[in-house]
Enzyme design. Structure first.
Site, PDB file in Angstrom:
ATOM      1  CE  LYS A  94       5.828  13.526  -1.626  1.00 55.17           C
ATOM      2  NZ  LYS A  94       6.314  12.433  -0.806  1.00 55.17           N
ATOM      3  CB  VAL A 113       6.121   8.781  -7.841  1.00 54.44           C
ATOM      4  CG1 VAL A 113       5.036   7.719  -7.849  1.00 54.44           C
ATOM      5  CG2 VAL A 113       5.574  10.122  -8.314  1.00 54.44           C
ATOM      6  N   GLY A 168       9.859   6.270  -3.820  1.00 57.97           N
ATOM      7  CA  GLY A 168      11.317   6.326  -3.953  1.00 57.97           C
ATOM      8  C   GLY A 168      11.987   4.966  -4.037  1.00 57.97           C
ATOM      9  CB  ILE A 200       9.629   1.026  -7.215  1.00 59.15           C
ATOM     10  CG1 ILE A 200       8.468   1.898  -6.740  1.00 59.15           C
ATOM     11  CG2 ILE A 200       9.616  -0.292  -6.467  1.00 59.15           C
ATOM     12  CD1 ILE A 200       7.105   1.254  -6.897  1.00 59.15           C
ATOM     13  CE  LYS A 248       3.868   9.890  -2.818  1.00 65.03           C
ATOM     14  NZ  LYS A 248       3.752   9.021  -1.623  1.00 65.03           N
ATOM     15  N   GLY A 286      11.031   7.538   3.226  1.00 65.22           N
ATOM     16  CA  GLY A 286      12.053   7.263   4.230  1.00 65.22           C
ATOM     17  C   GLY A 286      13.394   7.676   3.671  1.00 65.22           C
TER      18      GLY A 286
END
Lengths: 392, 392
Positions: free
Chosen positions: B67, B94, B96, B98, B167, B264
């Site tokens: 980012k 940004v 991850g 979604i 982000k 994660g």
């Protein structure tokens, strides 16, 4: 390049003067010479299906908002589109306000999915939200929703859960890579949800929501539309009014959730135009995510095999022994009770008896309720509502 | 085809035997002959930037989770990728969990956006959630988060809001079609959020969340990262722990919201692989949604021009006249009070005084607070937290 509709003269707020007019959508699909055909007619068969088939036959991409068409004939239409290297895009068919079809096909394409759960019908969610907020009964709120235009004159498709089942059948097919099978989705709507159950749910820490829910259980697909008791700490419980929401559980991404308006002209237009932009940009993907020929039917979990936790409520005459009788019947069917709630009352008056049942086989609960209804002290048909748990 | 990392010997749970090894990521980008280069190094400059530039120079698509790199050098890299007809995909940068980048670029492409709002940093959201649930103080919860691996050894980037600002800068650029401008995002982190403010917020019907929020105000971009009082009936208030969420407001779609894990290894892998699938399928889009050359810089709304509703809290000695003095200062700065809350107490003891202020210019509130802090009865620096309203 061309337009077809039932009523040519209707004021649509835009001029149609620069477009060819066709009285028949089928003829238009064949003869207009368009690159893409947008179907907003509705219905699983009839003109909608015929026109989409004609379009694909004539090298014309198809964009549709028609969930019934895709739920019932999606596999055949997708195969036709794939063979012709054409798009068959239907983002507007499921929750137009959230690009969930694209998320399943592309954004989350790296995942194997365990479950997909959604509030898929805005009319039902509006009615349940209003019932809870006002304490009013189903019929009363439905009447108002019809006056406000939130429910159709014939509301059957919405309130009996058919519309939600169409959408769930599509989502389950795309999430699990199985052919769409609308007939395999058992459906229960919201007609029997009472103001009393909604109010008791709140006391117990739940909201009642009509959910479409599909999950894989030992390799079998369990898909169903029914009212659920959703715990207040589950995000989907906060989705109110005409909003839709979909939560998917993927092996890499974990829980990923989407919320937006389900229908209406703005969200539908947004989804239809996004589908057209994909076509214009040359981003043509297999309609159902994977090619139809590569899809493998998975076994179906029949309703009799469903397991879950349950809320049940019946009206009993508050006399000594009734709870003992009810508890004995449940025990005899192997169903164990997590909690009991019976309001204090004058002896011999009719009161609601609420039982929260541990995770169990649904068929056992139903058999027990059939026996419970026969008890002289039980005054009505026991209501059964599934409780959402961590296993869902 | 090839791998480069700091430590060749580390056990990664997969064998690297079948891949070429490079000690230098830059050399690998130039010489490995790959179709796509995946950058998971981090940092806005240094090796990450050099390696991505080398990859694009050598006809190699780039996928990155970085980012900082995109927030600071995204426009230049996007222009380089566009000129070479290569992908520069950064879904993992940004949230991850979604696919919000794809939603902005494709799924919601039909919309003009009014605002984008997000819980963009899982570490901050975890800390604020835990503070609220346990009543513990910031430092205490941060220490624990570091032990649990939810916060870095040097937590500055997260807790001071820089990561969220990276982000937000990316999201605002894509939503509004303006070049990314990280330096134009004023940032306030969560160091000064106290257990007392969190508990008072709850009493008043709010949760404190660190939000990245960008909106268009009279054609100007107002973008900012800061703690907000979010009303409990706003869906984003229910996003807890390490989850991220993004809500966009589009002219056709209305409010559309997304929630999932922010980072994660699982969610990051999900996003990176989805980006690679797009490349493999030939779905190459302009990295920022619209070509960089077509982006038009919009004027920026300086912080002094920001308006909002506010919560302010200070500790006062509970003596006669202090509220009159505070109210007079606010009046003199043109700031009007919506509600006052002062706990009952023994006279002359120190108590928290909470004021809820109507929508007003932030600079006026800040000027008033500077004067209020000088009052003898005011014992600490007044805290100011913006309240989320329907205008946000």
């Amino acid at each position: 390049v061309a337009v077809s509709a039932r009523n040519r003269g209707k004021d649509r707020g835009v001029s149609l003067d620069n477009f060819a007019w066709f009285d028949s959508a089928e003829t238009m699909a064949r003869e207009a010479g368009a690159d893409a055909f947008v179907e907003l007619i509705g219905g699983s068969d009839g003109i909608a299906k015929a026109a989409c088939e004609q379009a694909l036959d004539h090298k014309c991409h198809v964009v549709t908002a028609n969930k019934a068409l895709i739920a019932v004939h999606g596999a055949a239409l997708a195969a036709q589109a794939e063979a012709a290297k054409l798009a068959l895009n239907f983002e507007a068919a499921v929750a137009g306000g959230i690009p969930i079809i694209k998320a399943l096909k592309e954004g989350l394409a790296a995942n194997t999915f365990k479950s997909v759960t959604g509030i898929l019908n805005g009319t039902c969610n509006y009615i349940l939200t209003t019932m809870r907020e006002t304490g009013r009964d189903f019929q009363d709120v439905l009447d108002e929703a019809q006056k406000l235009g939130y429910a159709e004159a014939d509301p059957t498709f919405d309130i009996d859960g058919i519309d939600a089942a169409h959408k769930l059948a599509i989502l389950a097919s795309m999430a699990f890579g199985t052919p769409i099978d609308f007939d395999a989705v058992p459906v229960e709507g919201i007609r029997h949800v009472s103001a009393l159950d909604i109010s008791l749910a709140e006391t117990l820490g739940y909201k009642i929501k009509l959910l479409g829910h599909a999950r894989l259980v030992d390799g079998a697909v369990e898909a169903r539309v029914q009212p659920y008791m959703v715990p207040l700490n589950v995000p989907i419980s906060n989705v109110e009014g005409v909003y839709n929401a979909v939560t998917v559980e993927g092996d890499f991404v974990g829980r990923s959730s989407y919320e937006g308006r389900g229908a209406g002209e703005g969200p539908t237009a947004s989804a239809v135009v996004a589908d057209l932009i994909d076509i214009a940009a040359g981003r043509i993907t297999p309609p159902l995510g994977m090619p139809v020929a590569q899809m493998a039917a998975k076994p179906l979990q029949p309703v009799d095999g469903h397991t879950g936790a349950y809320y049940t409520r019946c009206t009993v005459q508050d006399c000594p022994g009734v709870l003992a009788d009810v508890a004995a019947i449940l025990r005899d069917h192997g169903v164990s009770i997590e909690a009991v709630r019976q309001e204090n009352s004058v002896e011999n008056a009719d009161v609601p008896l609420v039982l929260i049942l541990h995770e169990t086989q649904e068929k056992n609960v139903r058999a027990a309720l059939t026996d419970i209804e026969k008890l002289p002290a039980v005054k009505d048909t026991p209501r059964l509502i599934r409780i959402m748990t961590a296993a869902d």
